[in-house]
Scaffold this motif. Structure first.
Motif, PDB file in Angstrom:
ATOM      1  N   VAL A   1      46.582  50.280   5.660  1.00  0.00           N
ATOM      2  CA  VAL A   1      45.768  50.173   4.455  1.00  0.00           C
ATOM      3  C   VAL A   1      44.374  49.644   4.792  1.00  0.00           C
ATOM      4  CG1 VAL A   1      45.515  48.966   2.239  1.00  0.00           C
ATOM      5  CG2 VAL A   1      47.735  49.924   2.902  1.00  0.00           C
ATOM      6  N   SER A   2      44.307  48.597   5.617  1.00  0.00           N
ATOM      7  CA  SER A   2      42.993  48.001   5.865  1.00  0.00           C
ATOM      8  C   SER A   2      42.132  48.830   6.819  1.00  0.00           C
ATOM      9  CB  SER A   2      43.134  46.557   6.365  1.00  0.00           C
ATOM     10  OG  SER A   2      43.570  46.554   7.701  1.00  0.00           O
ATOM     11  N   ILE A   3      42.743  49.601   7.700  1.00  0.00           N
ATOM     12  CA  ILE A   3      41.938  50.397   8.643  1.00  0.00           C
ATOM     13  C   ILE A   3      41.508  51.731   8.028  1.00  0.00           C
ATOM     14  CG2 ILE A   3      41.979  51.650  10.852  1.00  0.00           C
ATOM     15  CD1 ILE A   3      43.862  49.464  11.919  1.00  0.00           C
ATOM     16  N   LYS A   4      42.438  52.391   7.341  1.00  0.00           N
ATOM     17  CA  LYS A   4      42.146  53.762   6.893  1.00  0.00           C
ATOM     18  C   LYS A   4      42.389  53.972   5.401  1.00  0.00           C
ATOM     19  CE  LYS A   4      41.810  58.359   7.868  1.00  0.00           C
ATOM     20  NZ  LYS A   4      40.736  59.042   8.560  1.00  0.00           N
ATOM     21  N   ASN A   5      43.409  53.328   4.906  1.00  0.00           N
ATOM     22  CA  ASN A   5      43.860  53.516   3.527  1.00  0.00           C
ATOM     23  C   ASN A   5      44.003  54.985   3.123  1.00  0.00           C
ATOM     24  OD1 ASN A   5      44.862  52.540   1.176  1.00  0.00           O
ATOM     25  ND2 ASN A   5      42.887  52.096   0.231  1.00  0.00           N
ATOM     26  N   PRO A   6      44.814  55.748   3.890  1.00  0.00           N
ATOM     27  CA  PRO A   6      44.966  57.174   3.570  1.00  0.00           C
ATOM     28  C   PRO A   6      45.795  57.367   2.300  1.00  0.00           C
ATOM     29  CG  PRO A   6      46.454  56.531   5.334  1.00  0.00           C
ATOM     30  CD  PRO A   6      45.691  55.300   4.972  1.00  0.00           C
ATOM     31  N   ARG A   7      45.491  58.471   1.576  1.00  0.00           N
ATOM     32  CA  ARG A   7      46.274  58.811   0.384  1.00  0.00           C
ATOM     33  C   ARG A   7      46.900  60.174   0.592  1.00  0.00           C
ATOM     34  NH1 ARG A   7      46.864  54.368  -3.074  1.00  0.00           N
ATOM     35  NH2 ARG A   7      45.421  52.942  -2.078  1.00  0.00           N
ATOM     36  N   PRO A   8      48.210  60.325   0.402  1.00  0.00           N
ATOM     37  CA  PRO A   8      49.151  59.216   0.179  1.00  0.00           C
ATOM     38  C   PRO A   8      49.392  58.444   1.481  1.00  0.00           C
ATOM     39  CG  PRO A   8      50.340  61.273   0.459  1.00  0.00           C
ATOM     40  CD  PRO A   8      48.881  61.626   0.527  1.00  0.00           C
ATOM     41  N   LEU A   9      49.972  57.283   1.346  1.00  0.00           N
ATOM     42  CA  LEU A   9      50.294  56.491   2.535  1.00  0.00           C
ATOM     43  C   LEU A   9      51.367  57.224   3.350  1.00  0.00           C
ATOM     44  CD1 LEU A   9      50.528  52.743   1.473  1.00  0.00           C
ATOM     45  CD2 LEU A   9      48.939  53.760   3.118  1.00  0.00           C
ATOM     46  N   PRO A  10      51.187  57.367   4.629  1.00  0.00           N
ATOM     47  CA  PRO A  10      52.213  58.039   5.445  1.00  0.00           C
ATOM     48  C   PRO A  10      53.498  57.220   5.521  1.00  0.00           C
ATOM     49  CG  PRO A  10      50.498  57.113   6.852  1.00  0.00           C
ATOM     50  CD  PRO A  10      50.055  56.884   5.440  1.00  0.00           C
ATOM     51  N   ASN A  11      54.582  57.903   5.809  1.00  0.00           N
ATOM     52  CA  ASN A  11      55.829  57.168   6.073  1.00  0.00           C
ATOM     53  C   ASN A  11      55.740  56.568   7.466  1.00  0.00           C
ATOM     54  OD1 ASN A  11      57.276  57.750   3.653  1.00  0.00           O
ATOM     55  ND2 ASN A  11      57.421  59.864   4.409  1.00  0.00           N
ATOM     56  N   LEU A  12      56.631  55.635   7.726  1.00  0.00           N
ATOM     57  CA  LEU A  12      56.513  54.866   8.951  1.00  0.00           C
ATOM     58  C   LEU A  12      57.875  54.754   9.628  1.00  0.00           C
ATOM     59  CD1 LEU A  12      54.382  53.242  10.455  1.00  0.00           C
ATOM     60  CD2 LEU A  12      54.840  51.319   8.937  1.00  0.00           C
ATOM     61  N   LYS A  13      57.898  55.117  10.899  1.00  0.00           N
ATOM     62  CA  LYS A  13      59.137  54.919  11.662  1.00  0.00           C
ATOM     63  C   LYS A  13      58.772  54.100  12.900  1.00  0.00           C
ATOM     64  CE  LYS A  13      62.848  57.345  14.008  1.00  0.00           C
ATOM     65  NZ  LYS A  13      63.244  58.615  14.635  1.00  0.00           N
TER      66      LYS A  13
ATOM     67  N   GLU B   1      47.273  46.906  15.863  1.00  0.00           N
ATOM     68  CA  GLU B   1      45.869  47.200  15.594  1.00  0.00           C
ATOM     69  C   GLU B   1      45.314  48.192  16.625  1.00  0.00           C
ATOM     70  OE1 GLU B   1      43.840  43.708  14.448  1.00  0.00           O
ATOM     71  OE2 GLU B   1      42.027  44.818  13.882  1.00  0.00           O
ATOM     72  N   ILE B   2      45.705  47.986  17.890  1.00  0.00           N
ATOM     73  CA  ILE B   2      45.244  48.894  18.941  1.00  0.00           C
ATOM     74  C   ILE B   2      45.753  50.316  18.697  1.00  0.00           C
ATOM     75  CG2 ILE B   2      45.486  49.455  21.407  1.00  0.00           C
ATOM     76  CD1 ILE B   2      45.551  46.359  21.891  1.00  0.00           C
ATOM     77  N   LEU B   3      47.061  50.418  18.441  1.00  0.00           N
ATOM     78  CA  LEU B   3      47.664  51.745  18.264  1.00  0.00           C
ATOM     79  C   LEU B   3      47.096  52.457  17.035  1.00  0.00           C
ATOM     80  CD1 LEU B   3      51.435  51.028  19.121  1.00  0.00           C
ATOM     81  CD2 LEU B   3      49.771  52.251  20.531  1.00  0.00           C
ATOM     82  N   LEU B   4      46.990  51.740  15.925  1.00  0.00           N
ATOM     83  CA  LEU B   4      46.536  52.380  14.689  1.00  0.00           C
ATOM     84  C   LEU B   4      45.051  52.738  14.760  1.00  0.00           C
ATOM     85  CD1 LEU B   4      48.550  50.247  12.134  1.00  0.00           C
ATOM     86  CD2 LEU B   4      48.783  52.715  12.522  1.00  0.00           C
ATOM     87  N   ARG B   5      44.265  51.871  15.370  1.00  0.00           N
ATOM     88  CA  ARG B   5      42.838  52.183  15.494  1.00  0.00           C
ATOM     89  C   ARG B   5      42.632  53.384  16.402  1.00  0.00           C
ATOM     90  NH1 ARG B   5      38.761  48.822  13.799  1.00  0.00           N
ATOM     91  NH2 ARG B   5      39.508  47.045  12.577  1.00  0.00           N
ATOM     92  N   LYS B   6      43.462  53.481  17.456  1.00  0.00           N
ATOM     93  CA  LYS B   6      43.356  54.666  18.322  1.00  0.00           C
ATOM     94  C   LYS B   6      43.761  55.914  17.548  1.00  0.00           C
ATOM     95  CE  LYS B   6      43.340  52.873  22.943  1.00  0.00           C
ATOM     96  NZ  LYS B   6      44.166  52.241  23.984  1.00  0.00           N
ATOM     97  N   LEU B   7      44.828  55.780  16.784  1.00  0.00           N
ATOM     98  CA  LEU B   7      45.308  56.913  15.994  1.00  0.00           C
ATOM     99  C   LEU B   7      44.227  57.406  15.033  1.00  0.00           C
ATOM    100  CD1 LEU B   7      47.902  58.623  15.293  1.00  0.00           C
ATOM    101  CD2 LEU B   7      48.278  56.990  13.452  1.00  0.00           C
ATOM    102  N   TYR B   8      43.543  56.464  14.394  1.00  0.00           N
ATOM    103  CA  TYR B   8      42.519  56.847  13.406  1.00  0.00           C
ATOM    104  C   TYR B   8      41.119  56.910  14.014  1.00  0.00           C
ATOM    105  CZ  TYR B   8      46.085  56.331   9.798  1.00  0.00           C
ATOM    106  OH  TYR B   8      47.202  56.487   9.023  1.00  0.00           O
TER     107      TYR B   8
END
Ligand SMILES: [Zn+2]
Length: 255
Positions: A17-29, A70-77
């Motif tokens: 939410v804080s890095i990208k806040n995509p709509r809709p929010l993706p599911n998470l595994k 934070e590292i993984l999600l920032r790289k992803l986005y």
């Protein structure tokens, strides 16, 4: 104390939410994965973010998991990772690797420490798991798997039901020994778990007809036998000469 997956989900969700806040929010595994070494992966496919974290980090502090997320999600986005965040992660990994090294050193120095399943050339756990899937539908409960402490060239494998362990002769942990030979010995010992020793009128029956029947299922039994008959003499130097004979492998397996 291991971090809970639920706790991790909360960390990742907040950060998404804080890095990208995509709509809709993706599911998470999120899952821990037995990578060799400290490896972590993230992937976004359709509307699912799949995170695989090295199980070596199971006991890592929450700050570390936060930094990793934070590292993984920032790289992803495709966002820049703040230096302070990578620093937390790098420092921890360095520490862990040093700790890991000192454990390994202690292992090689201390002779009394039981050798683990990982040999120089073959990993018994890997071989066990593979055979379990192929021949036993994954149903054989995993015992303690160890290489023997000495080069026993006259007994290649042993199953100990009291200690729930399979020991394989260290002499097989050698790049001159084909993998199927190690598998053949492991397969035999696994059959001892499937067919527990029977006692009838005080007599022991380990290799029952059903056991022998199953033993033939191993795809490389004949190849293993041929290889042992041809090459085993090289491995028993200095000991009583072991001559290759027909049915020789059978005699080298435990009795
Ligand atoms: Zn046996």
């Amino acid at each position: 104390m291991s971090i809970e997956i639920e706790e991790l989900r909360r960390i990742y969700k907040d950060l998404i939410v804080s890095i990208k806040n995509p709509r809709p929010l993706p599911n998470l595994k999120i899952e821990f994965y037995p990578y060799v070494g400290i490896n972590n992966r993230i992937r976004l496919r359709d509307d699912l973010i799949h995170v695989k974290i090295s199980d070596l980090l199971r006991d890592a502090p929450i700050e570390l998991h936060h930094a990793l997320a934070e590292i993984l999600l920032r790289k992803l986005y495709r966002k820049r990772v703040p230096a302070s965040v990578s620093q937390i992660f790098q420092d921890y990994i360095k520490q862990t690797e040093i700790r890991q090294k000192s454990i390994e050193t202690r292992k090689t120095r201390g002779r009394k420490i039981l050798r683990g399943s990982e040999g120089t050339h073959y990993d018994l756990a890997e071989i066990f798991n593979l055979l379990n899937q192929i021949y036993f539908e994954g149903k054989i409960p995993k015992p303690t798997l160890t290489w023997s402490n000495t080069n026993t060239s006259r007994i290649l494998g042993h199953h100990d039901s009291a200690h729930n362990s399979i020991t394989i002769s260290k002499s097989l942990d050698d790049n001159r020994v084909p993998r199927f030979v190690v598998e053949c010995v492991m397969f035999h010992e696994m059959l001892h778990i499937k067919h527990p020793t029977k006692y009838i009128n005080g007599r022991r029956y380990s290799h029952t007809p059903a056991f022998r029947q199953d033993e033939k299922e191993f795809a490389f039994f004949e190849e293993s036998e041929a290889w042992i008959e041809k090459h085993w003499a090289e491995f028993s130097k200095g000991k009583k000469k072991v001559k290759g004979k027909k049915g020789f492998l059978q005699r080298l397996l435990d009795f």
